[in-house]
Design a protein around this motif. Structure first.
Motif, mmCIF file in Angstrom:
data_model
loop_
_atom_site.group_PDB
_atom_site.id
_atom_site.type_symbol
_atom_site.label_atom_id
_atom_site.label_comp_id
_atom_site.label_asym_id
_atom_site.label_seq_id
_atom_site.Cartn_x
_atom_site.Cartn_y
_atom_site.Cartn_z
ATOM 1 N N PHE A 170 0.925 -1.165 0.132
ATOM 2 C CA PHE A 170 0.008 -0.059 -0.196
ATOM 3 C C PHE A 170 0.820 1.144 -0.036
ATOM 4 O O PHE A 170 1.774 1.365 1.044
ATOM 5 C CB PHE A 170 -0.943 0.195 1.043
ATOM 6 C CG PHE A 170 -1.960 -1.101 1.174
ATOM 7 C CD1 PHE A 170 -3.226 -0.736 0.721
ATOM 8 C CD2 PHE A 170 -1.680 -2.426 1.879
ATOM 9 C CE1 PHE A 170 -4.209 -1.847 0.646
ATOM 10 C CE2 PHE A 170 -2.578 -3.284 1.691
ATOM 11 C CZ PHE A 170 -3.837 -3.146 1.250
ATOM 12 N N VAL A 171 0.695 2.055 -1.012
ATOM 13 C CA VAL A 171 1.606 3.330 -1.111
ATOM 14 C C VAL A 171 0.732 4.430 -0.329
ATOM 15 O O VAL A 171 -0.338 4.929 -0.838
ATOM 16 C CB VAL A 171 1.798 3.723 -2.622
ATOM 17 C CG1 VAL A 171 2.545 5.084 -2.552
ATOM 18 C CG2 VAL A 171 2.478 2.636 -3.162
ATOM 19 N N VAL A 172 1.282 5.011 0.532
ATOM 20 C CA VAL A 172 0.475 5.756 1.509
ATOM 21 C C VAL A 172 1.269 7.383 1.469
ATOM 22 O O VAL A 172 2.661 7.435 1.348
ATOM 23 C CB VAL A 172 0.699 5.438 2.918
ATOM 24 C CG1 VAL A 172 -0.244 6.614 3.705
ATOM 25 C CG2 VAL A 172 -0.019 4.259 3.073
ATOM 26 N N VAL A 184 -3.949 6.428 1.416
ATOM 27 C CA VAL A 184 -3.510 5.122 0.660
ATOM 28 C C VAL A 184 -3.792 5.851 -0.933
ATOM 29 O O VAL A 184 -4.925 6.143 -1.355
ATOM 30 C CB VAL A 184 -4.553 4.205 0.637
ATOM 31 C CG1 VAL A 184 -3.961 2.762 -0.474
ATOM 32 C CG2 VAL A 184 -4.181 3.483 1.915
ATOM 33 N N GLN A 185 -2.571 5.799 -1.719
ATOM 34 C CA GLN A 185 -2.695 6.327 -3.083
ATOM 35 C C GLN A 185 -2.949 5.070 -4.085
ATOM 36 O O GLN A 185 -3.621 5.395 -5.155
ATOM 37 C CB GLN A 185 -1.195 7.122 -3.325
ATOM 38 C CG GLN A 185 -0.862 8.174 -2.332
ATOM 39 C CD GLN A 185 -1.846 9.251 -2.728
ATOM 40 O OE1 GLN A 185 -2.316 9.782 -3.802
ATOM 41 N NE2 GLN A 185 -2.202 9.840 -1.490
ATOM 42 N N ARG A 186 -2.387 4.014 -3.727
ATOM 43 C CA ARG A 186 -2.450 3.022 -4.662
ATOM 44 C C ARG A 186 -1.960 1.729 -4.007
ATOM 45 O O ARG A 186 -1.314 1.798 -2.988
ATOM 46 C CB ARG A 186 -1.447 3.273 -6.028
ATOM 47 C CG ARG A 186 0.166 3.578 -5.576
ATOM 48 C CD ARG A 186 0.673 4.077 -6.907
ATOM 49 N NE ARG A 186 1.981 4.734 -6.533
ATOM 50 C CZ ARG A 186 3.026 4.456 -7.099
ATOM 51 N NH1 ARG A 186 3.041 3.377 -8.230
ATOM 52 N NH2 ARG A 186 4.252 4.781 -6.537
ATOM 53 N N VAL A 187 -2.442 0.513 -4.744
ATOM 54 C CA VAL A 187 -2.139 -0.738 -4.154
ATOM 55 C C VAL A 187 -1.180 -1.510 -5.061
ATOM 56 O O VAL A 187 -1.647 -1.565 -6.416
ATOM 57 C CB VAL A 187 -3.528 -1.746 -3.959
ATOM 58 C CG1 VAL A 187 -3.224 -2.959 -3.406
ATOM 59 C CG2 VAL A 187 -4.488 -0.788 -2.836
ATOM 60 N N GLY A 199 7.389 7.751 -5.287
ATOM 61 C CA GLY A 199 7.481 9.174 -5.216
ATOM 62 C C GLY A 199 8.009 9.814 -4.084
ATOM 63 O O GLY A 199 7.716 9.401 -3.272
ATOM 64 N N PHE A 200 8.234 11.216 -4.224
ATOM 65 C CA PHE A 200 8.761 12.077 -3.169
ATOM 66 C C PHE A 200 7.322 11.998 -2.216
ATOM 67 O O PHE A 200 6.254 12.402 -2.447
ATOM 68 C CB PHE A 200 8.975 13.398 -3.593
ATOM 69 C CG PHE A 200 9.344 14.202 -2.248
ATOM 70 C CD1 PHE A 200 10.657 14.289 -1.698
ATOM 71 C CD2 PHE A 200 8.469 15.226 -1.887
ATOM 72 C CE1 PHE A 200 10.971 14.996 -0.686
ATOM 73 C CE2 PHE A 200 8.670 16.251 -0.960
ATOM 74 C CZ PHE A 200 10.070 16.004 -0.367
ATOM 75 N N GLY A 201 7.801 11.653 -0.853
ATOM 76 C CA GLY A 201 6.875 11.911 0.322
ATOM 77 C C GLY A 201 5.877 10.724 0.422
ATOM 78 O O GLY A 201 4.982 10.369 1.266
ATOM 79 N N GLU A 202 6.100 9.700 -0.526
ATOM 80 C CA GLU A 202 5.272 8.249 -0.550
ATOM 81 C C GLU A 202 5.862 7.150 0.471
ATOM 82 O O GLU A 202 7.271 7.243 0.432
ATOM 83 C CB GLU A 202 4.952 7.814 -1.890
ATOM 84 C CG GLU A 202 4.178 8.688 -2.903
ATOM 85 C CD GLU A 202 3.916 7.964 -4.063
ATOM 86 O OE1 GLU A 202 2.812 8.138 -4.907
ATOM 87 O OE2 GLU A 202 4.952 7.235 -4.622
ATOM 88 N N LYS A 203 4.916 6.524 1.179
ATOM 89 C CA LYS A 203 5.683 5.475 1.826
ATOM 90 C C LYS A 203 5.196 4.228 1.660
ATOM 91 O O LYS A 203 3.845 4.063 1.061
ATOM 92 C CB LYS A 203 5.503 5.770 3.349
ATOM 93 C CG LYS A 203 6.058 6.930 3.873
ATOM 94 C CD LYS A 203 5.931 7.119 5.422
ATOM 95 C CE LYS A 203 6.494 8.215 6.174
ATOM 96 N NZ LYS A 203 6.332 8.436 7.413
#
Length: 284
Positions: free
Chosen positions: A13-15, A20-23, A32-36
């Motif tokens: 899970f991209v947070v 949550v931005q995408r699975v 991307g920048f700032g994504e975990k």
């Protein structure tokens, strides 16, 4: 930017900003920048409605097909995939040592004797791709291979040769099967004849032959013992002829043996007991 890798049985899970931005499923991606990234095992209970699962035992191996295309060999374990339009199929095989019995094979020998042979084979799958992907129903093909080898080899032998050279039959078929089974992805561990079943009339004839052979052997032994006994008597007679004292001792020995079977013997005096005994036995 950051390169990430998600394992086969995990989901990511991209947070970003706690949203949550995408699975992401298994594979390699860039963050991307700032994504975990938060990784989770697909086998977690909350994912059960959304995944499909397949289990392979430790002794099993499988071939994974995605949309009908072979992708990879799977070892023992639990595998999960998302429920979607992608077609997933797994063909599995047991890699332990297995056995197959080829029973009741009716074979005509070189001397036209109809026999039935029971044969046993132990084998294991060595090459999973060759056994499952390149060959269809490798067990049936192995069965047919052993049938042909048995008929080819035994058909060129007489019944007596088969009974006397069972080990040679096993050795030949084992060596030939080992080479040909490799094309099926199999390894022959052991193979050999379990039973040779003869027709009733042939079995009766062989029993008669065996009895005749044993009787002949018994007669030879009897003749040998009689010859040895006669030779011993001849040697004894020659010794007694040359030695009067030995003759007398032998005579007394026989008198002793005869006396053991007589309850009462009456003798008079005059000091000639041996002569009286001799005359008494001659009269008797």
């Amino acid at each position: 930017m950051k390169r990430i890798h998600i394992a086969f049985n995990h989901v990511g899970f991209v947070v970003k900003n706690q949203v949550v931005q995408r699975v992401l499923t298994s594979g390699k991606y860039w963050l991307g920048f700032g994504e975990k990234l938060e990784l989770h095992d697909k086998a977690r209970p909350e994912f059960a409605p959304f995944v499909r699962q397949y289990k392979l035992d430790p002794a099993e191996k499988g071939l994974l097909f995605v949309d009908g295309q072979f992708k990879q060999v799977l070892e023992g374990g639990v595998y999960t995939w998302w429920k979607n339009a992608t077609a997933i199929a797994v063909s599995k095989v047991d890699t332990r040592v297995l056995s197959i019995d080829i029973n009741g094979q009716e074979i005509l020998t070189k001397d036209k004797a109809q026999i039935r042979v029971n044969f046993s084979v132990r084998y294991r799958v060595l090459d999973v791709v060759r056994a499952l992907l390149e060959n269809k129903e490798h067990e049936k093909q192995l069965y047919m291979l052993m049938q042909l080898l048995l008929r080819t080899y035994i058909g060129h032998m007489t019944l007596d040769e088969i009974m006397e050279k069972k080990d040679d039959v096993n050795q030949f078929i084992s060596s030939e099967a080992h080479v040909q089974a490799a094309s099926l992805g199999l390894e022959i561990q052991f193979c050999g004849i379990k039973d040779i079943i003869l027709p009733g009339d042939v079995r009766d004839i062989m029993n008669q032959v065996l009895i005749a052979e044993k009787r002949a052997q018994a007669n030879i032994i009897t003749r040998r013992e009689e010859t040895a006994s006669t030779r011993s008597l001849l040697n004894t007679a020659k010794l007694m002829e040359e030695n009067v004292m030995l003759f007398k001792l032998k005579e007394m020995e026989y008198v002793e043996k005869i006396s053991e079977k007589i309850s009462t013997v009456s003798l008079s005096g005059n000091g000639q007991l041996i002569d009286q005994l001799k005359q008494w036995f001659v009269k008797s």
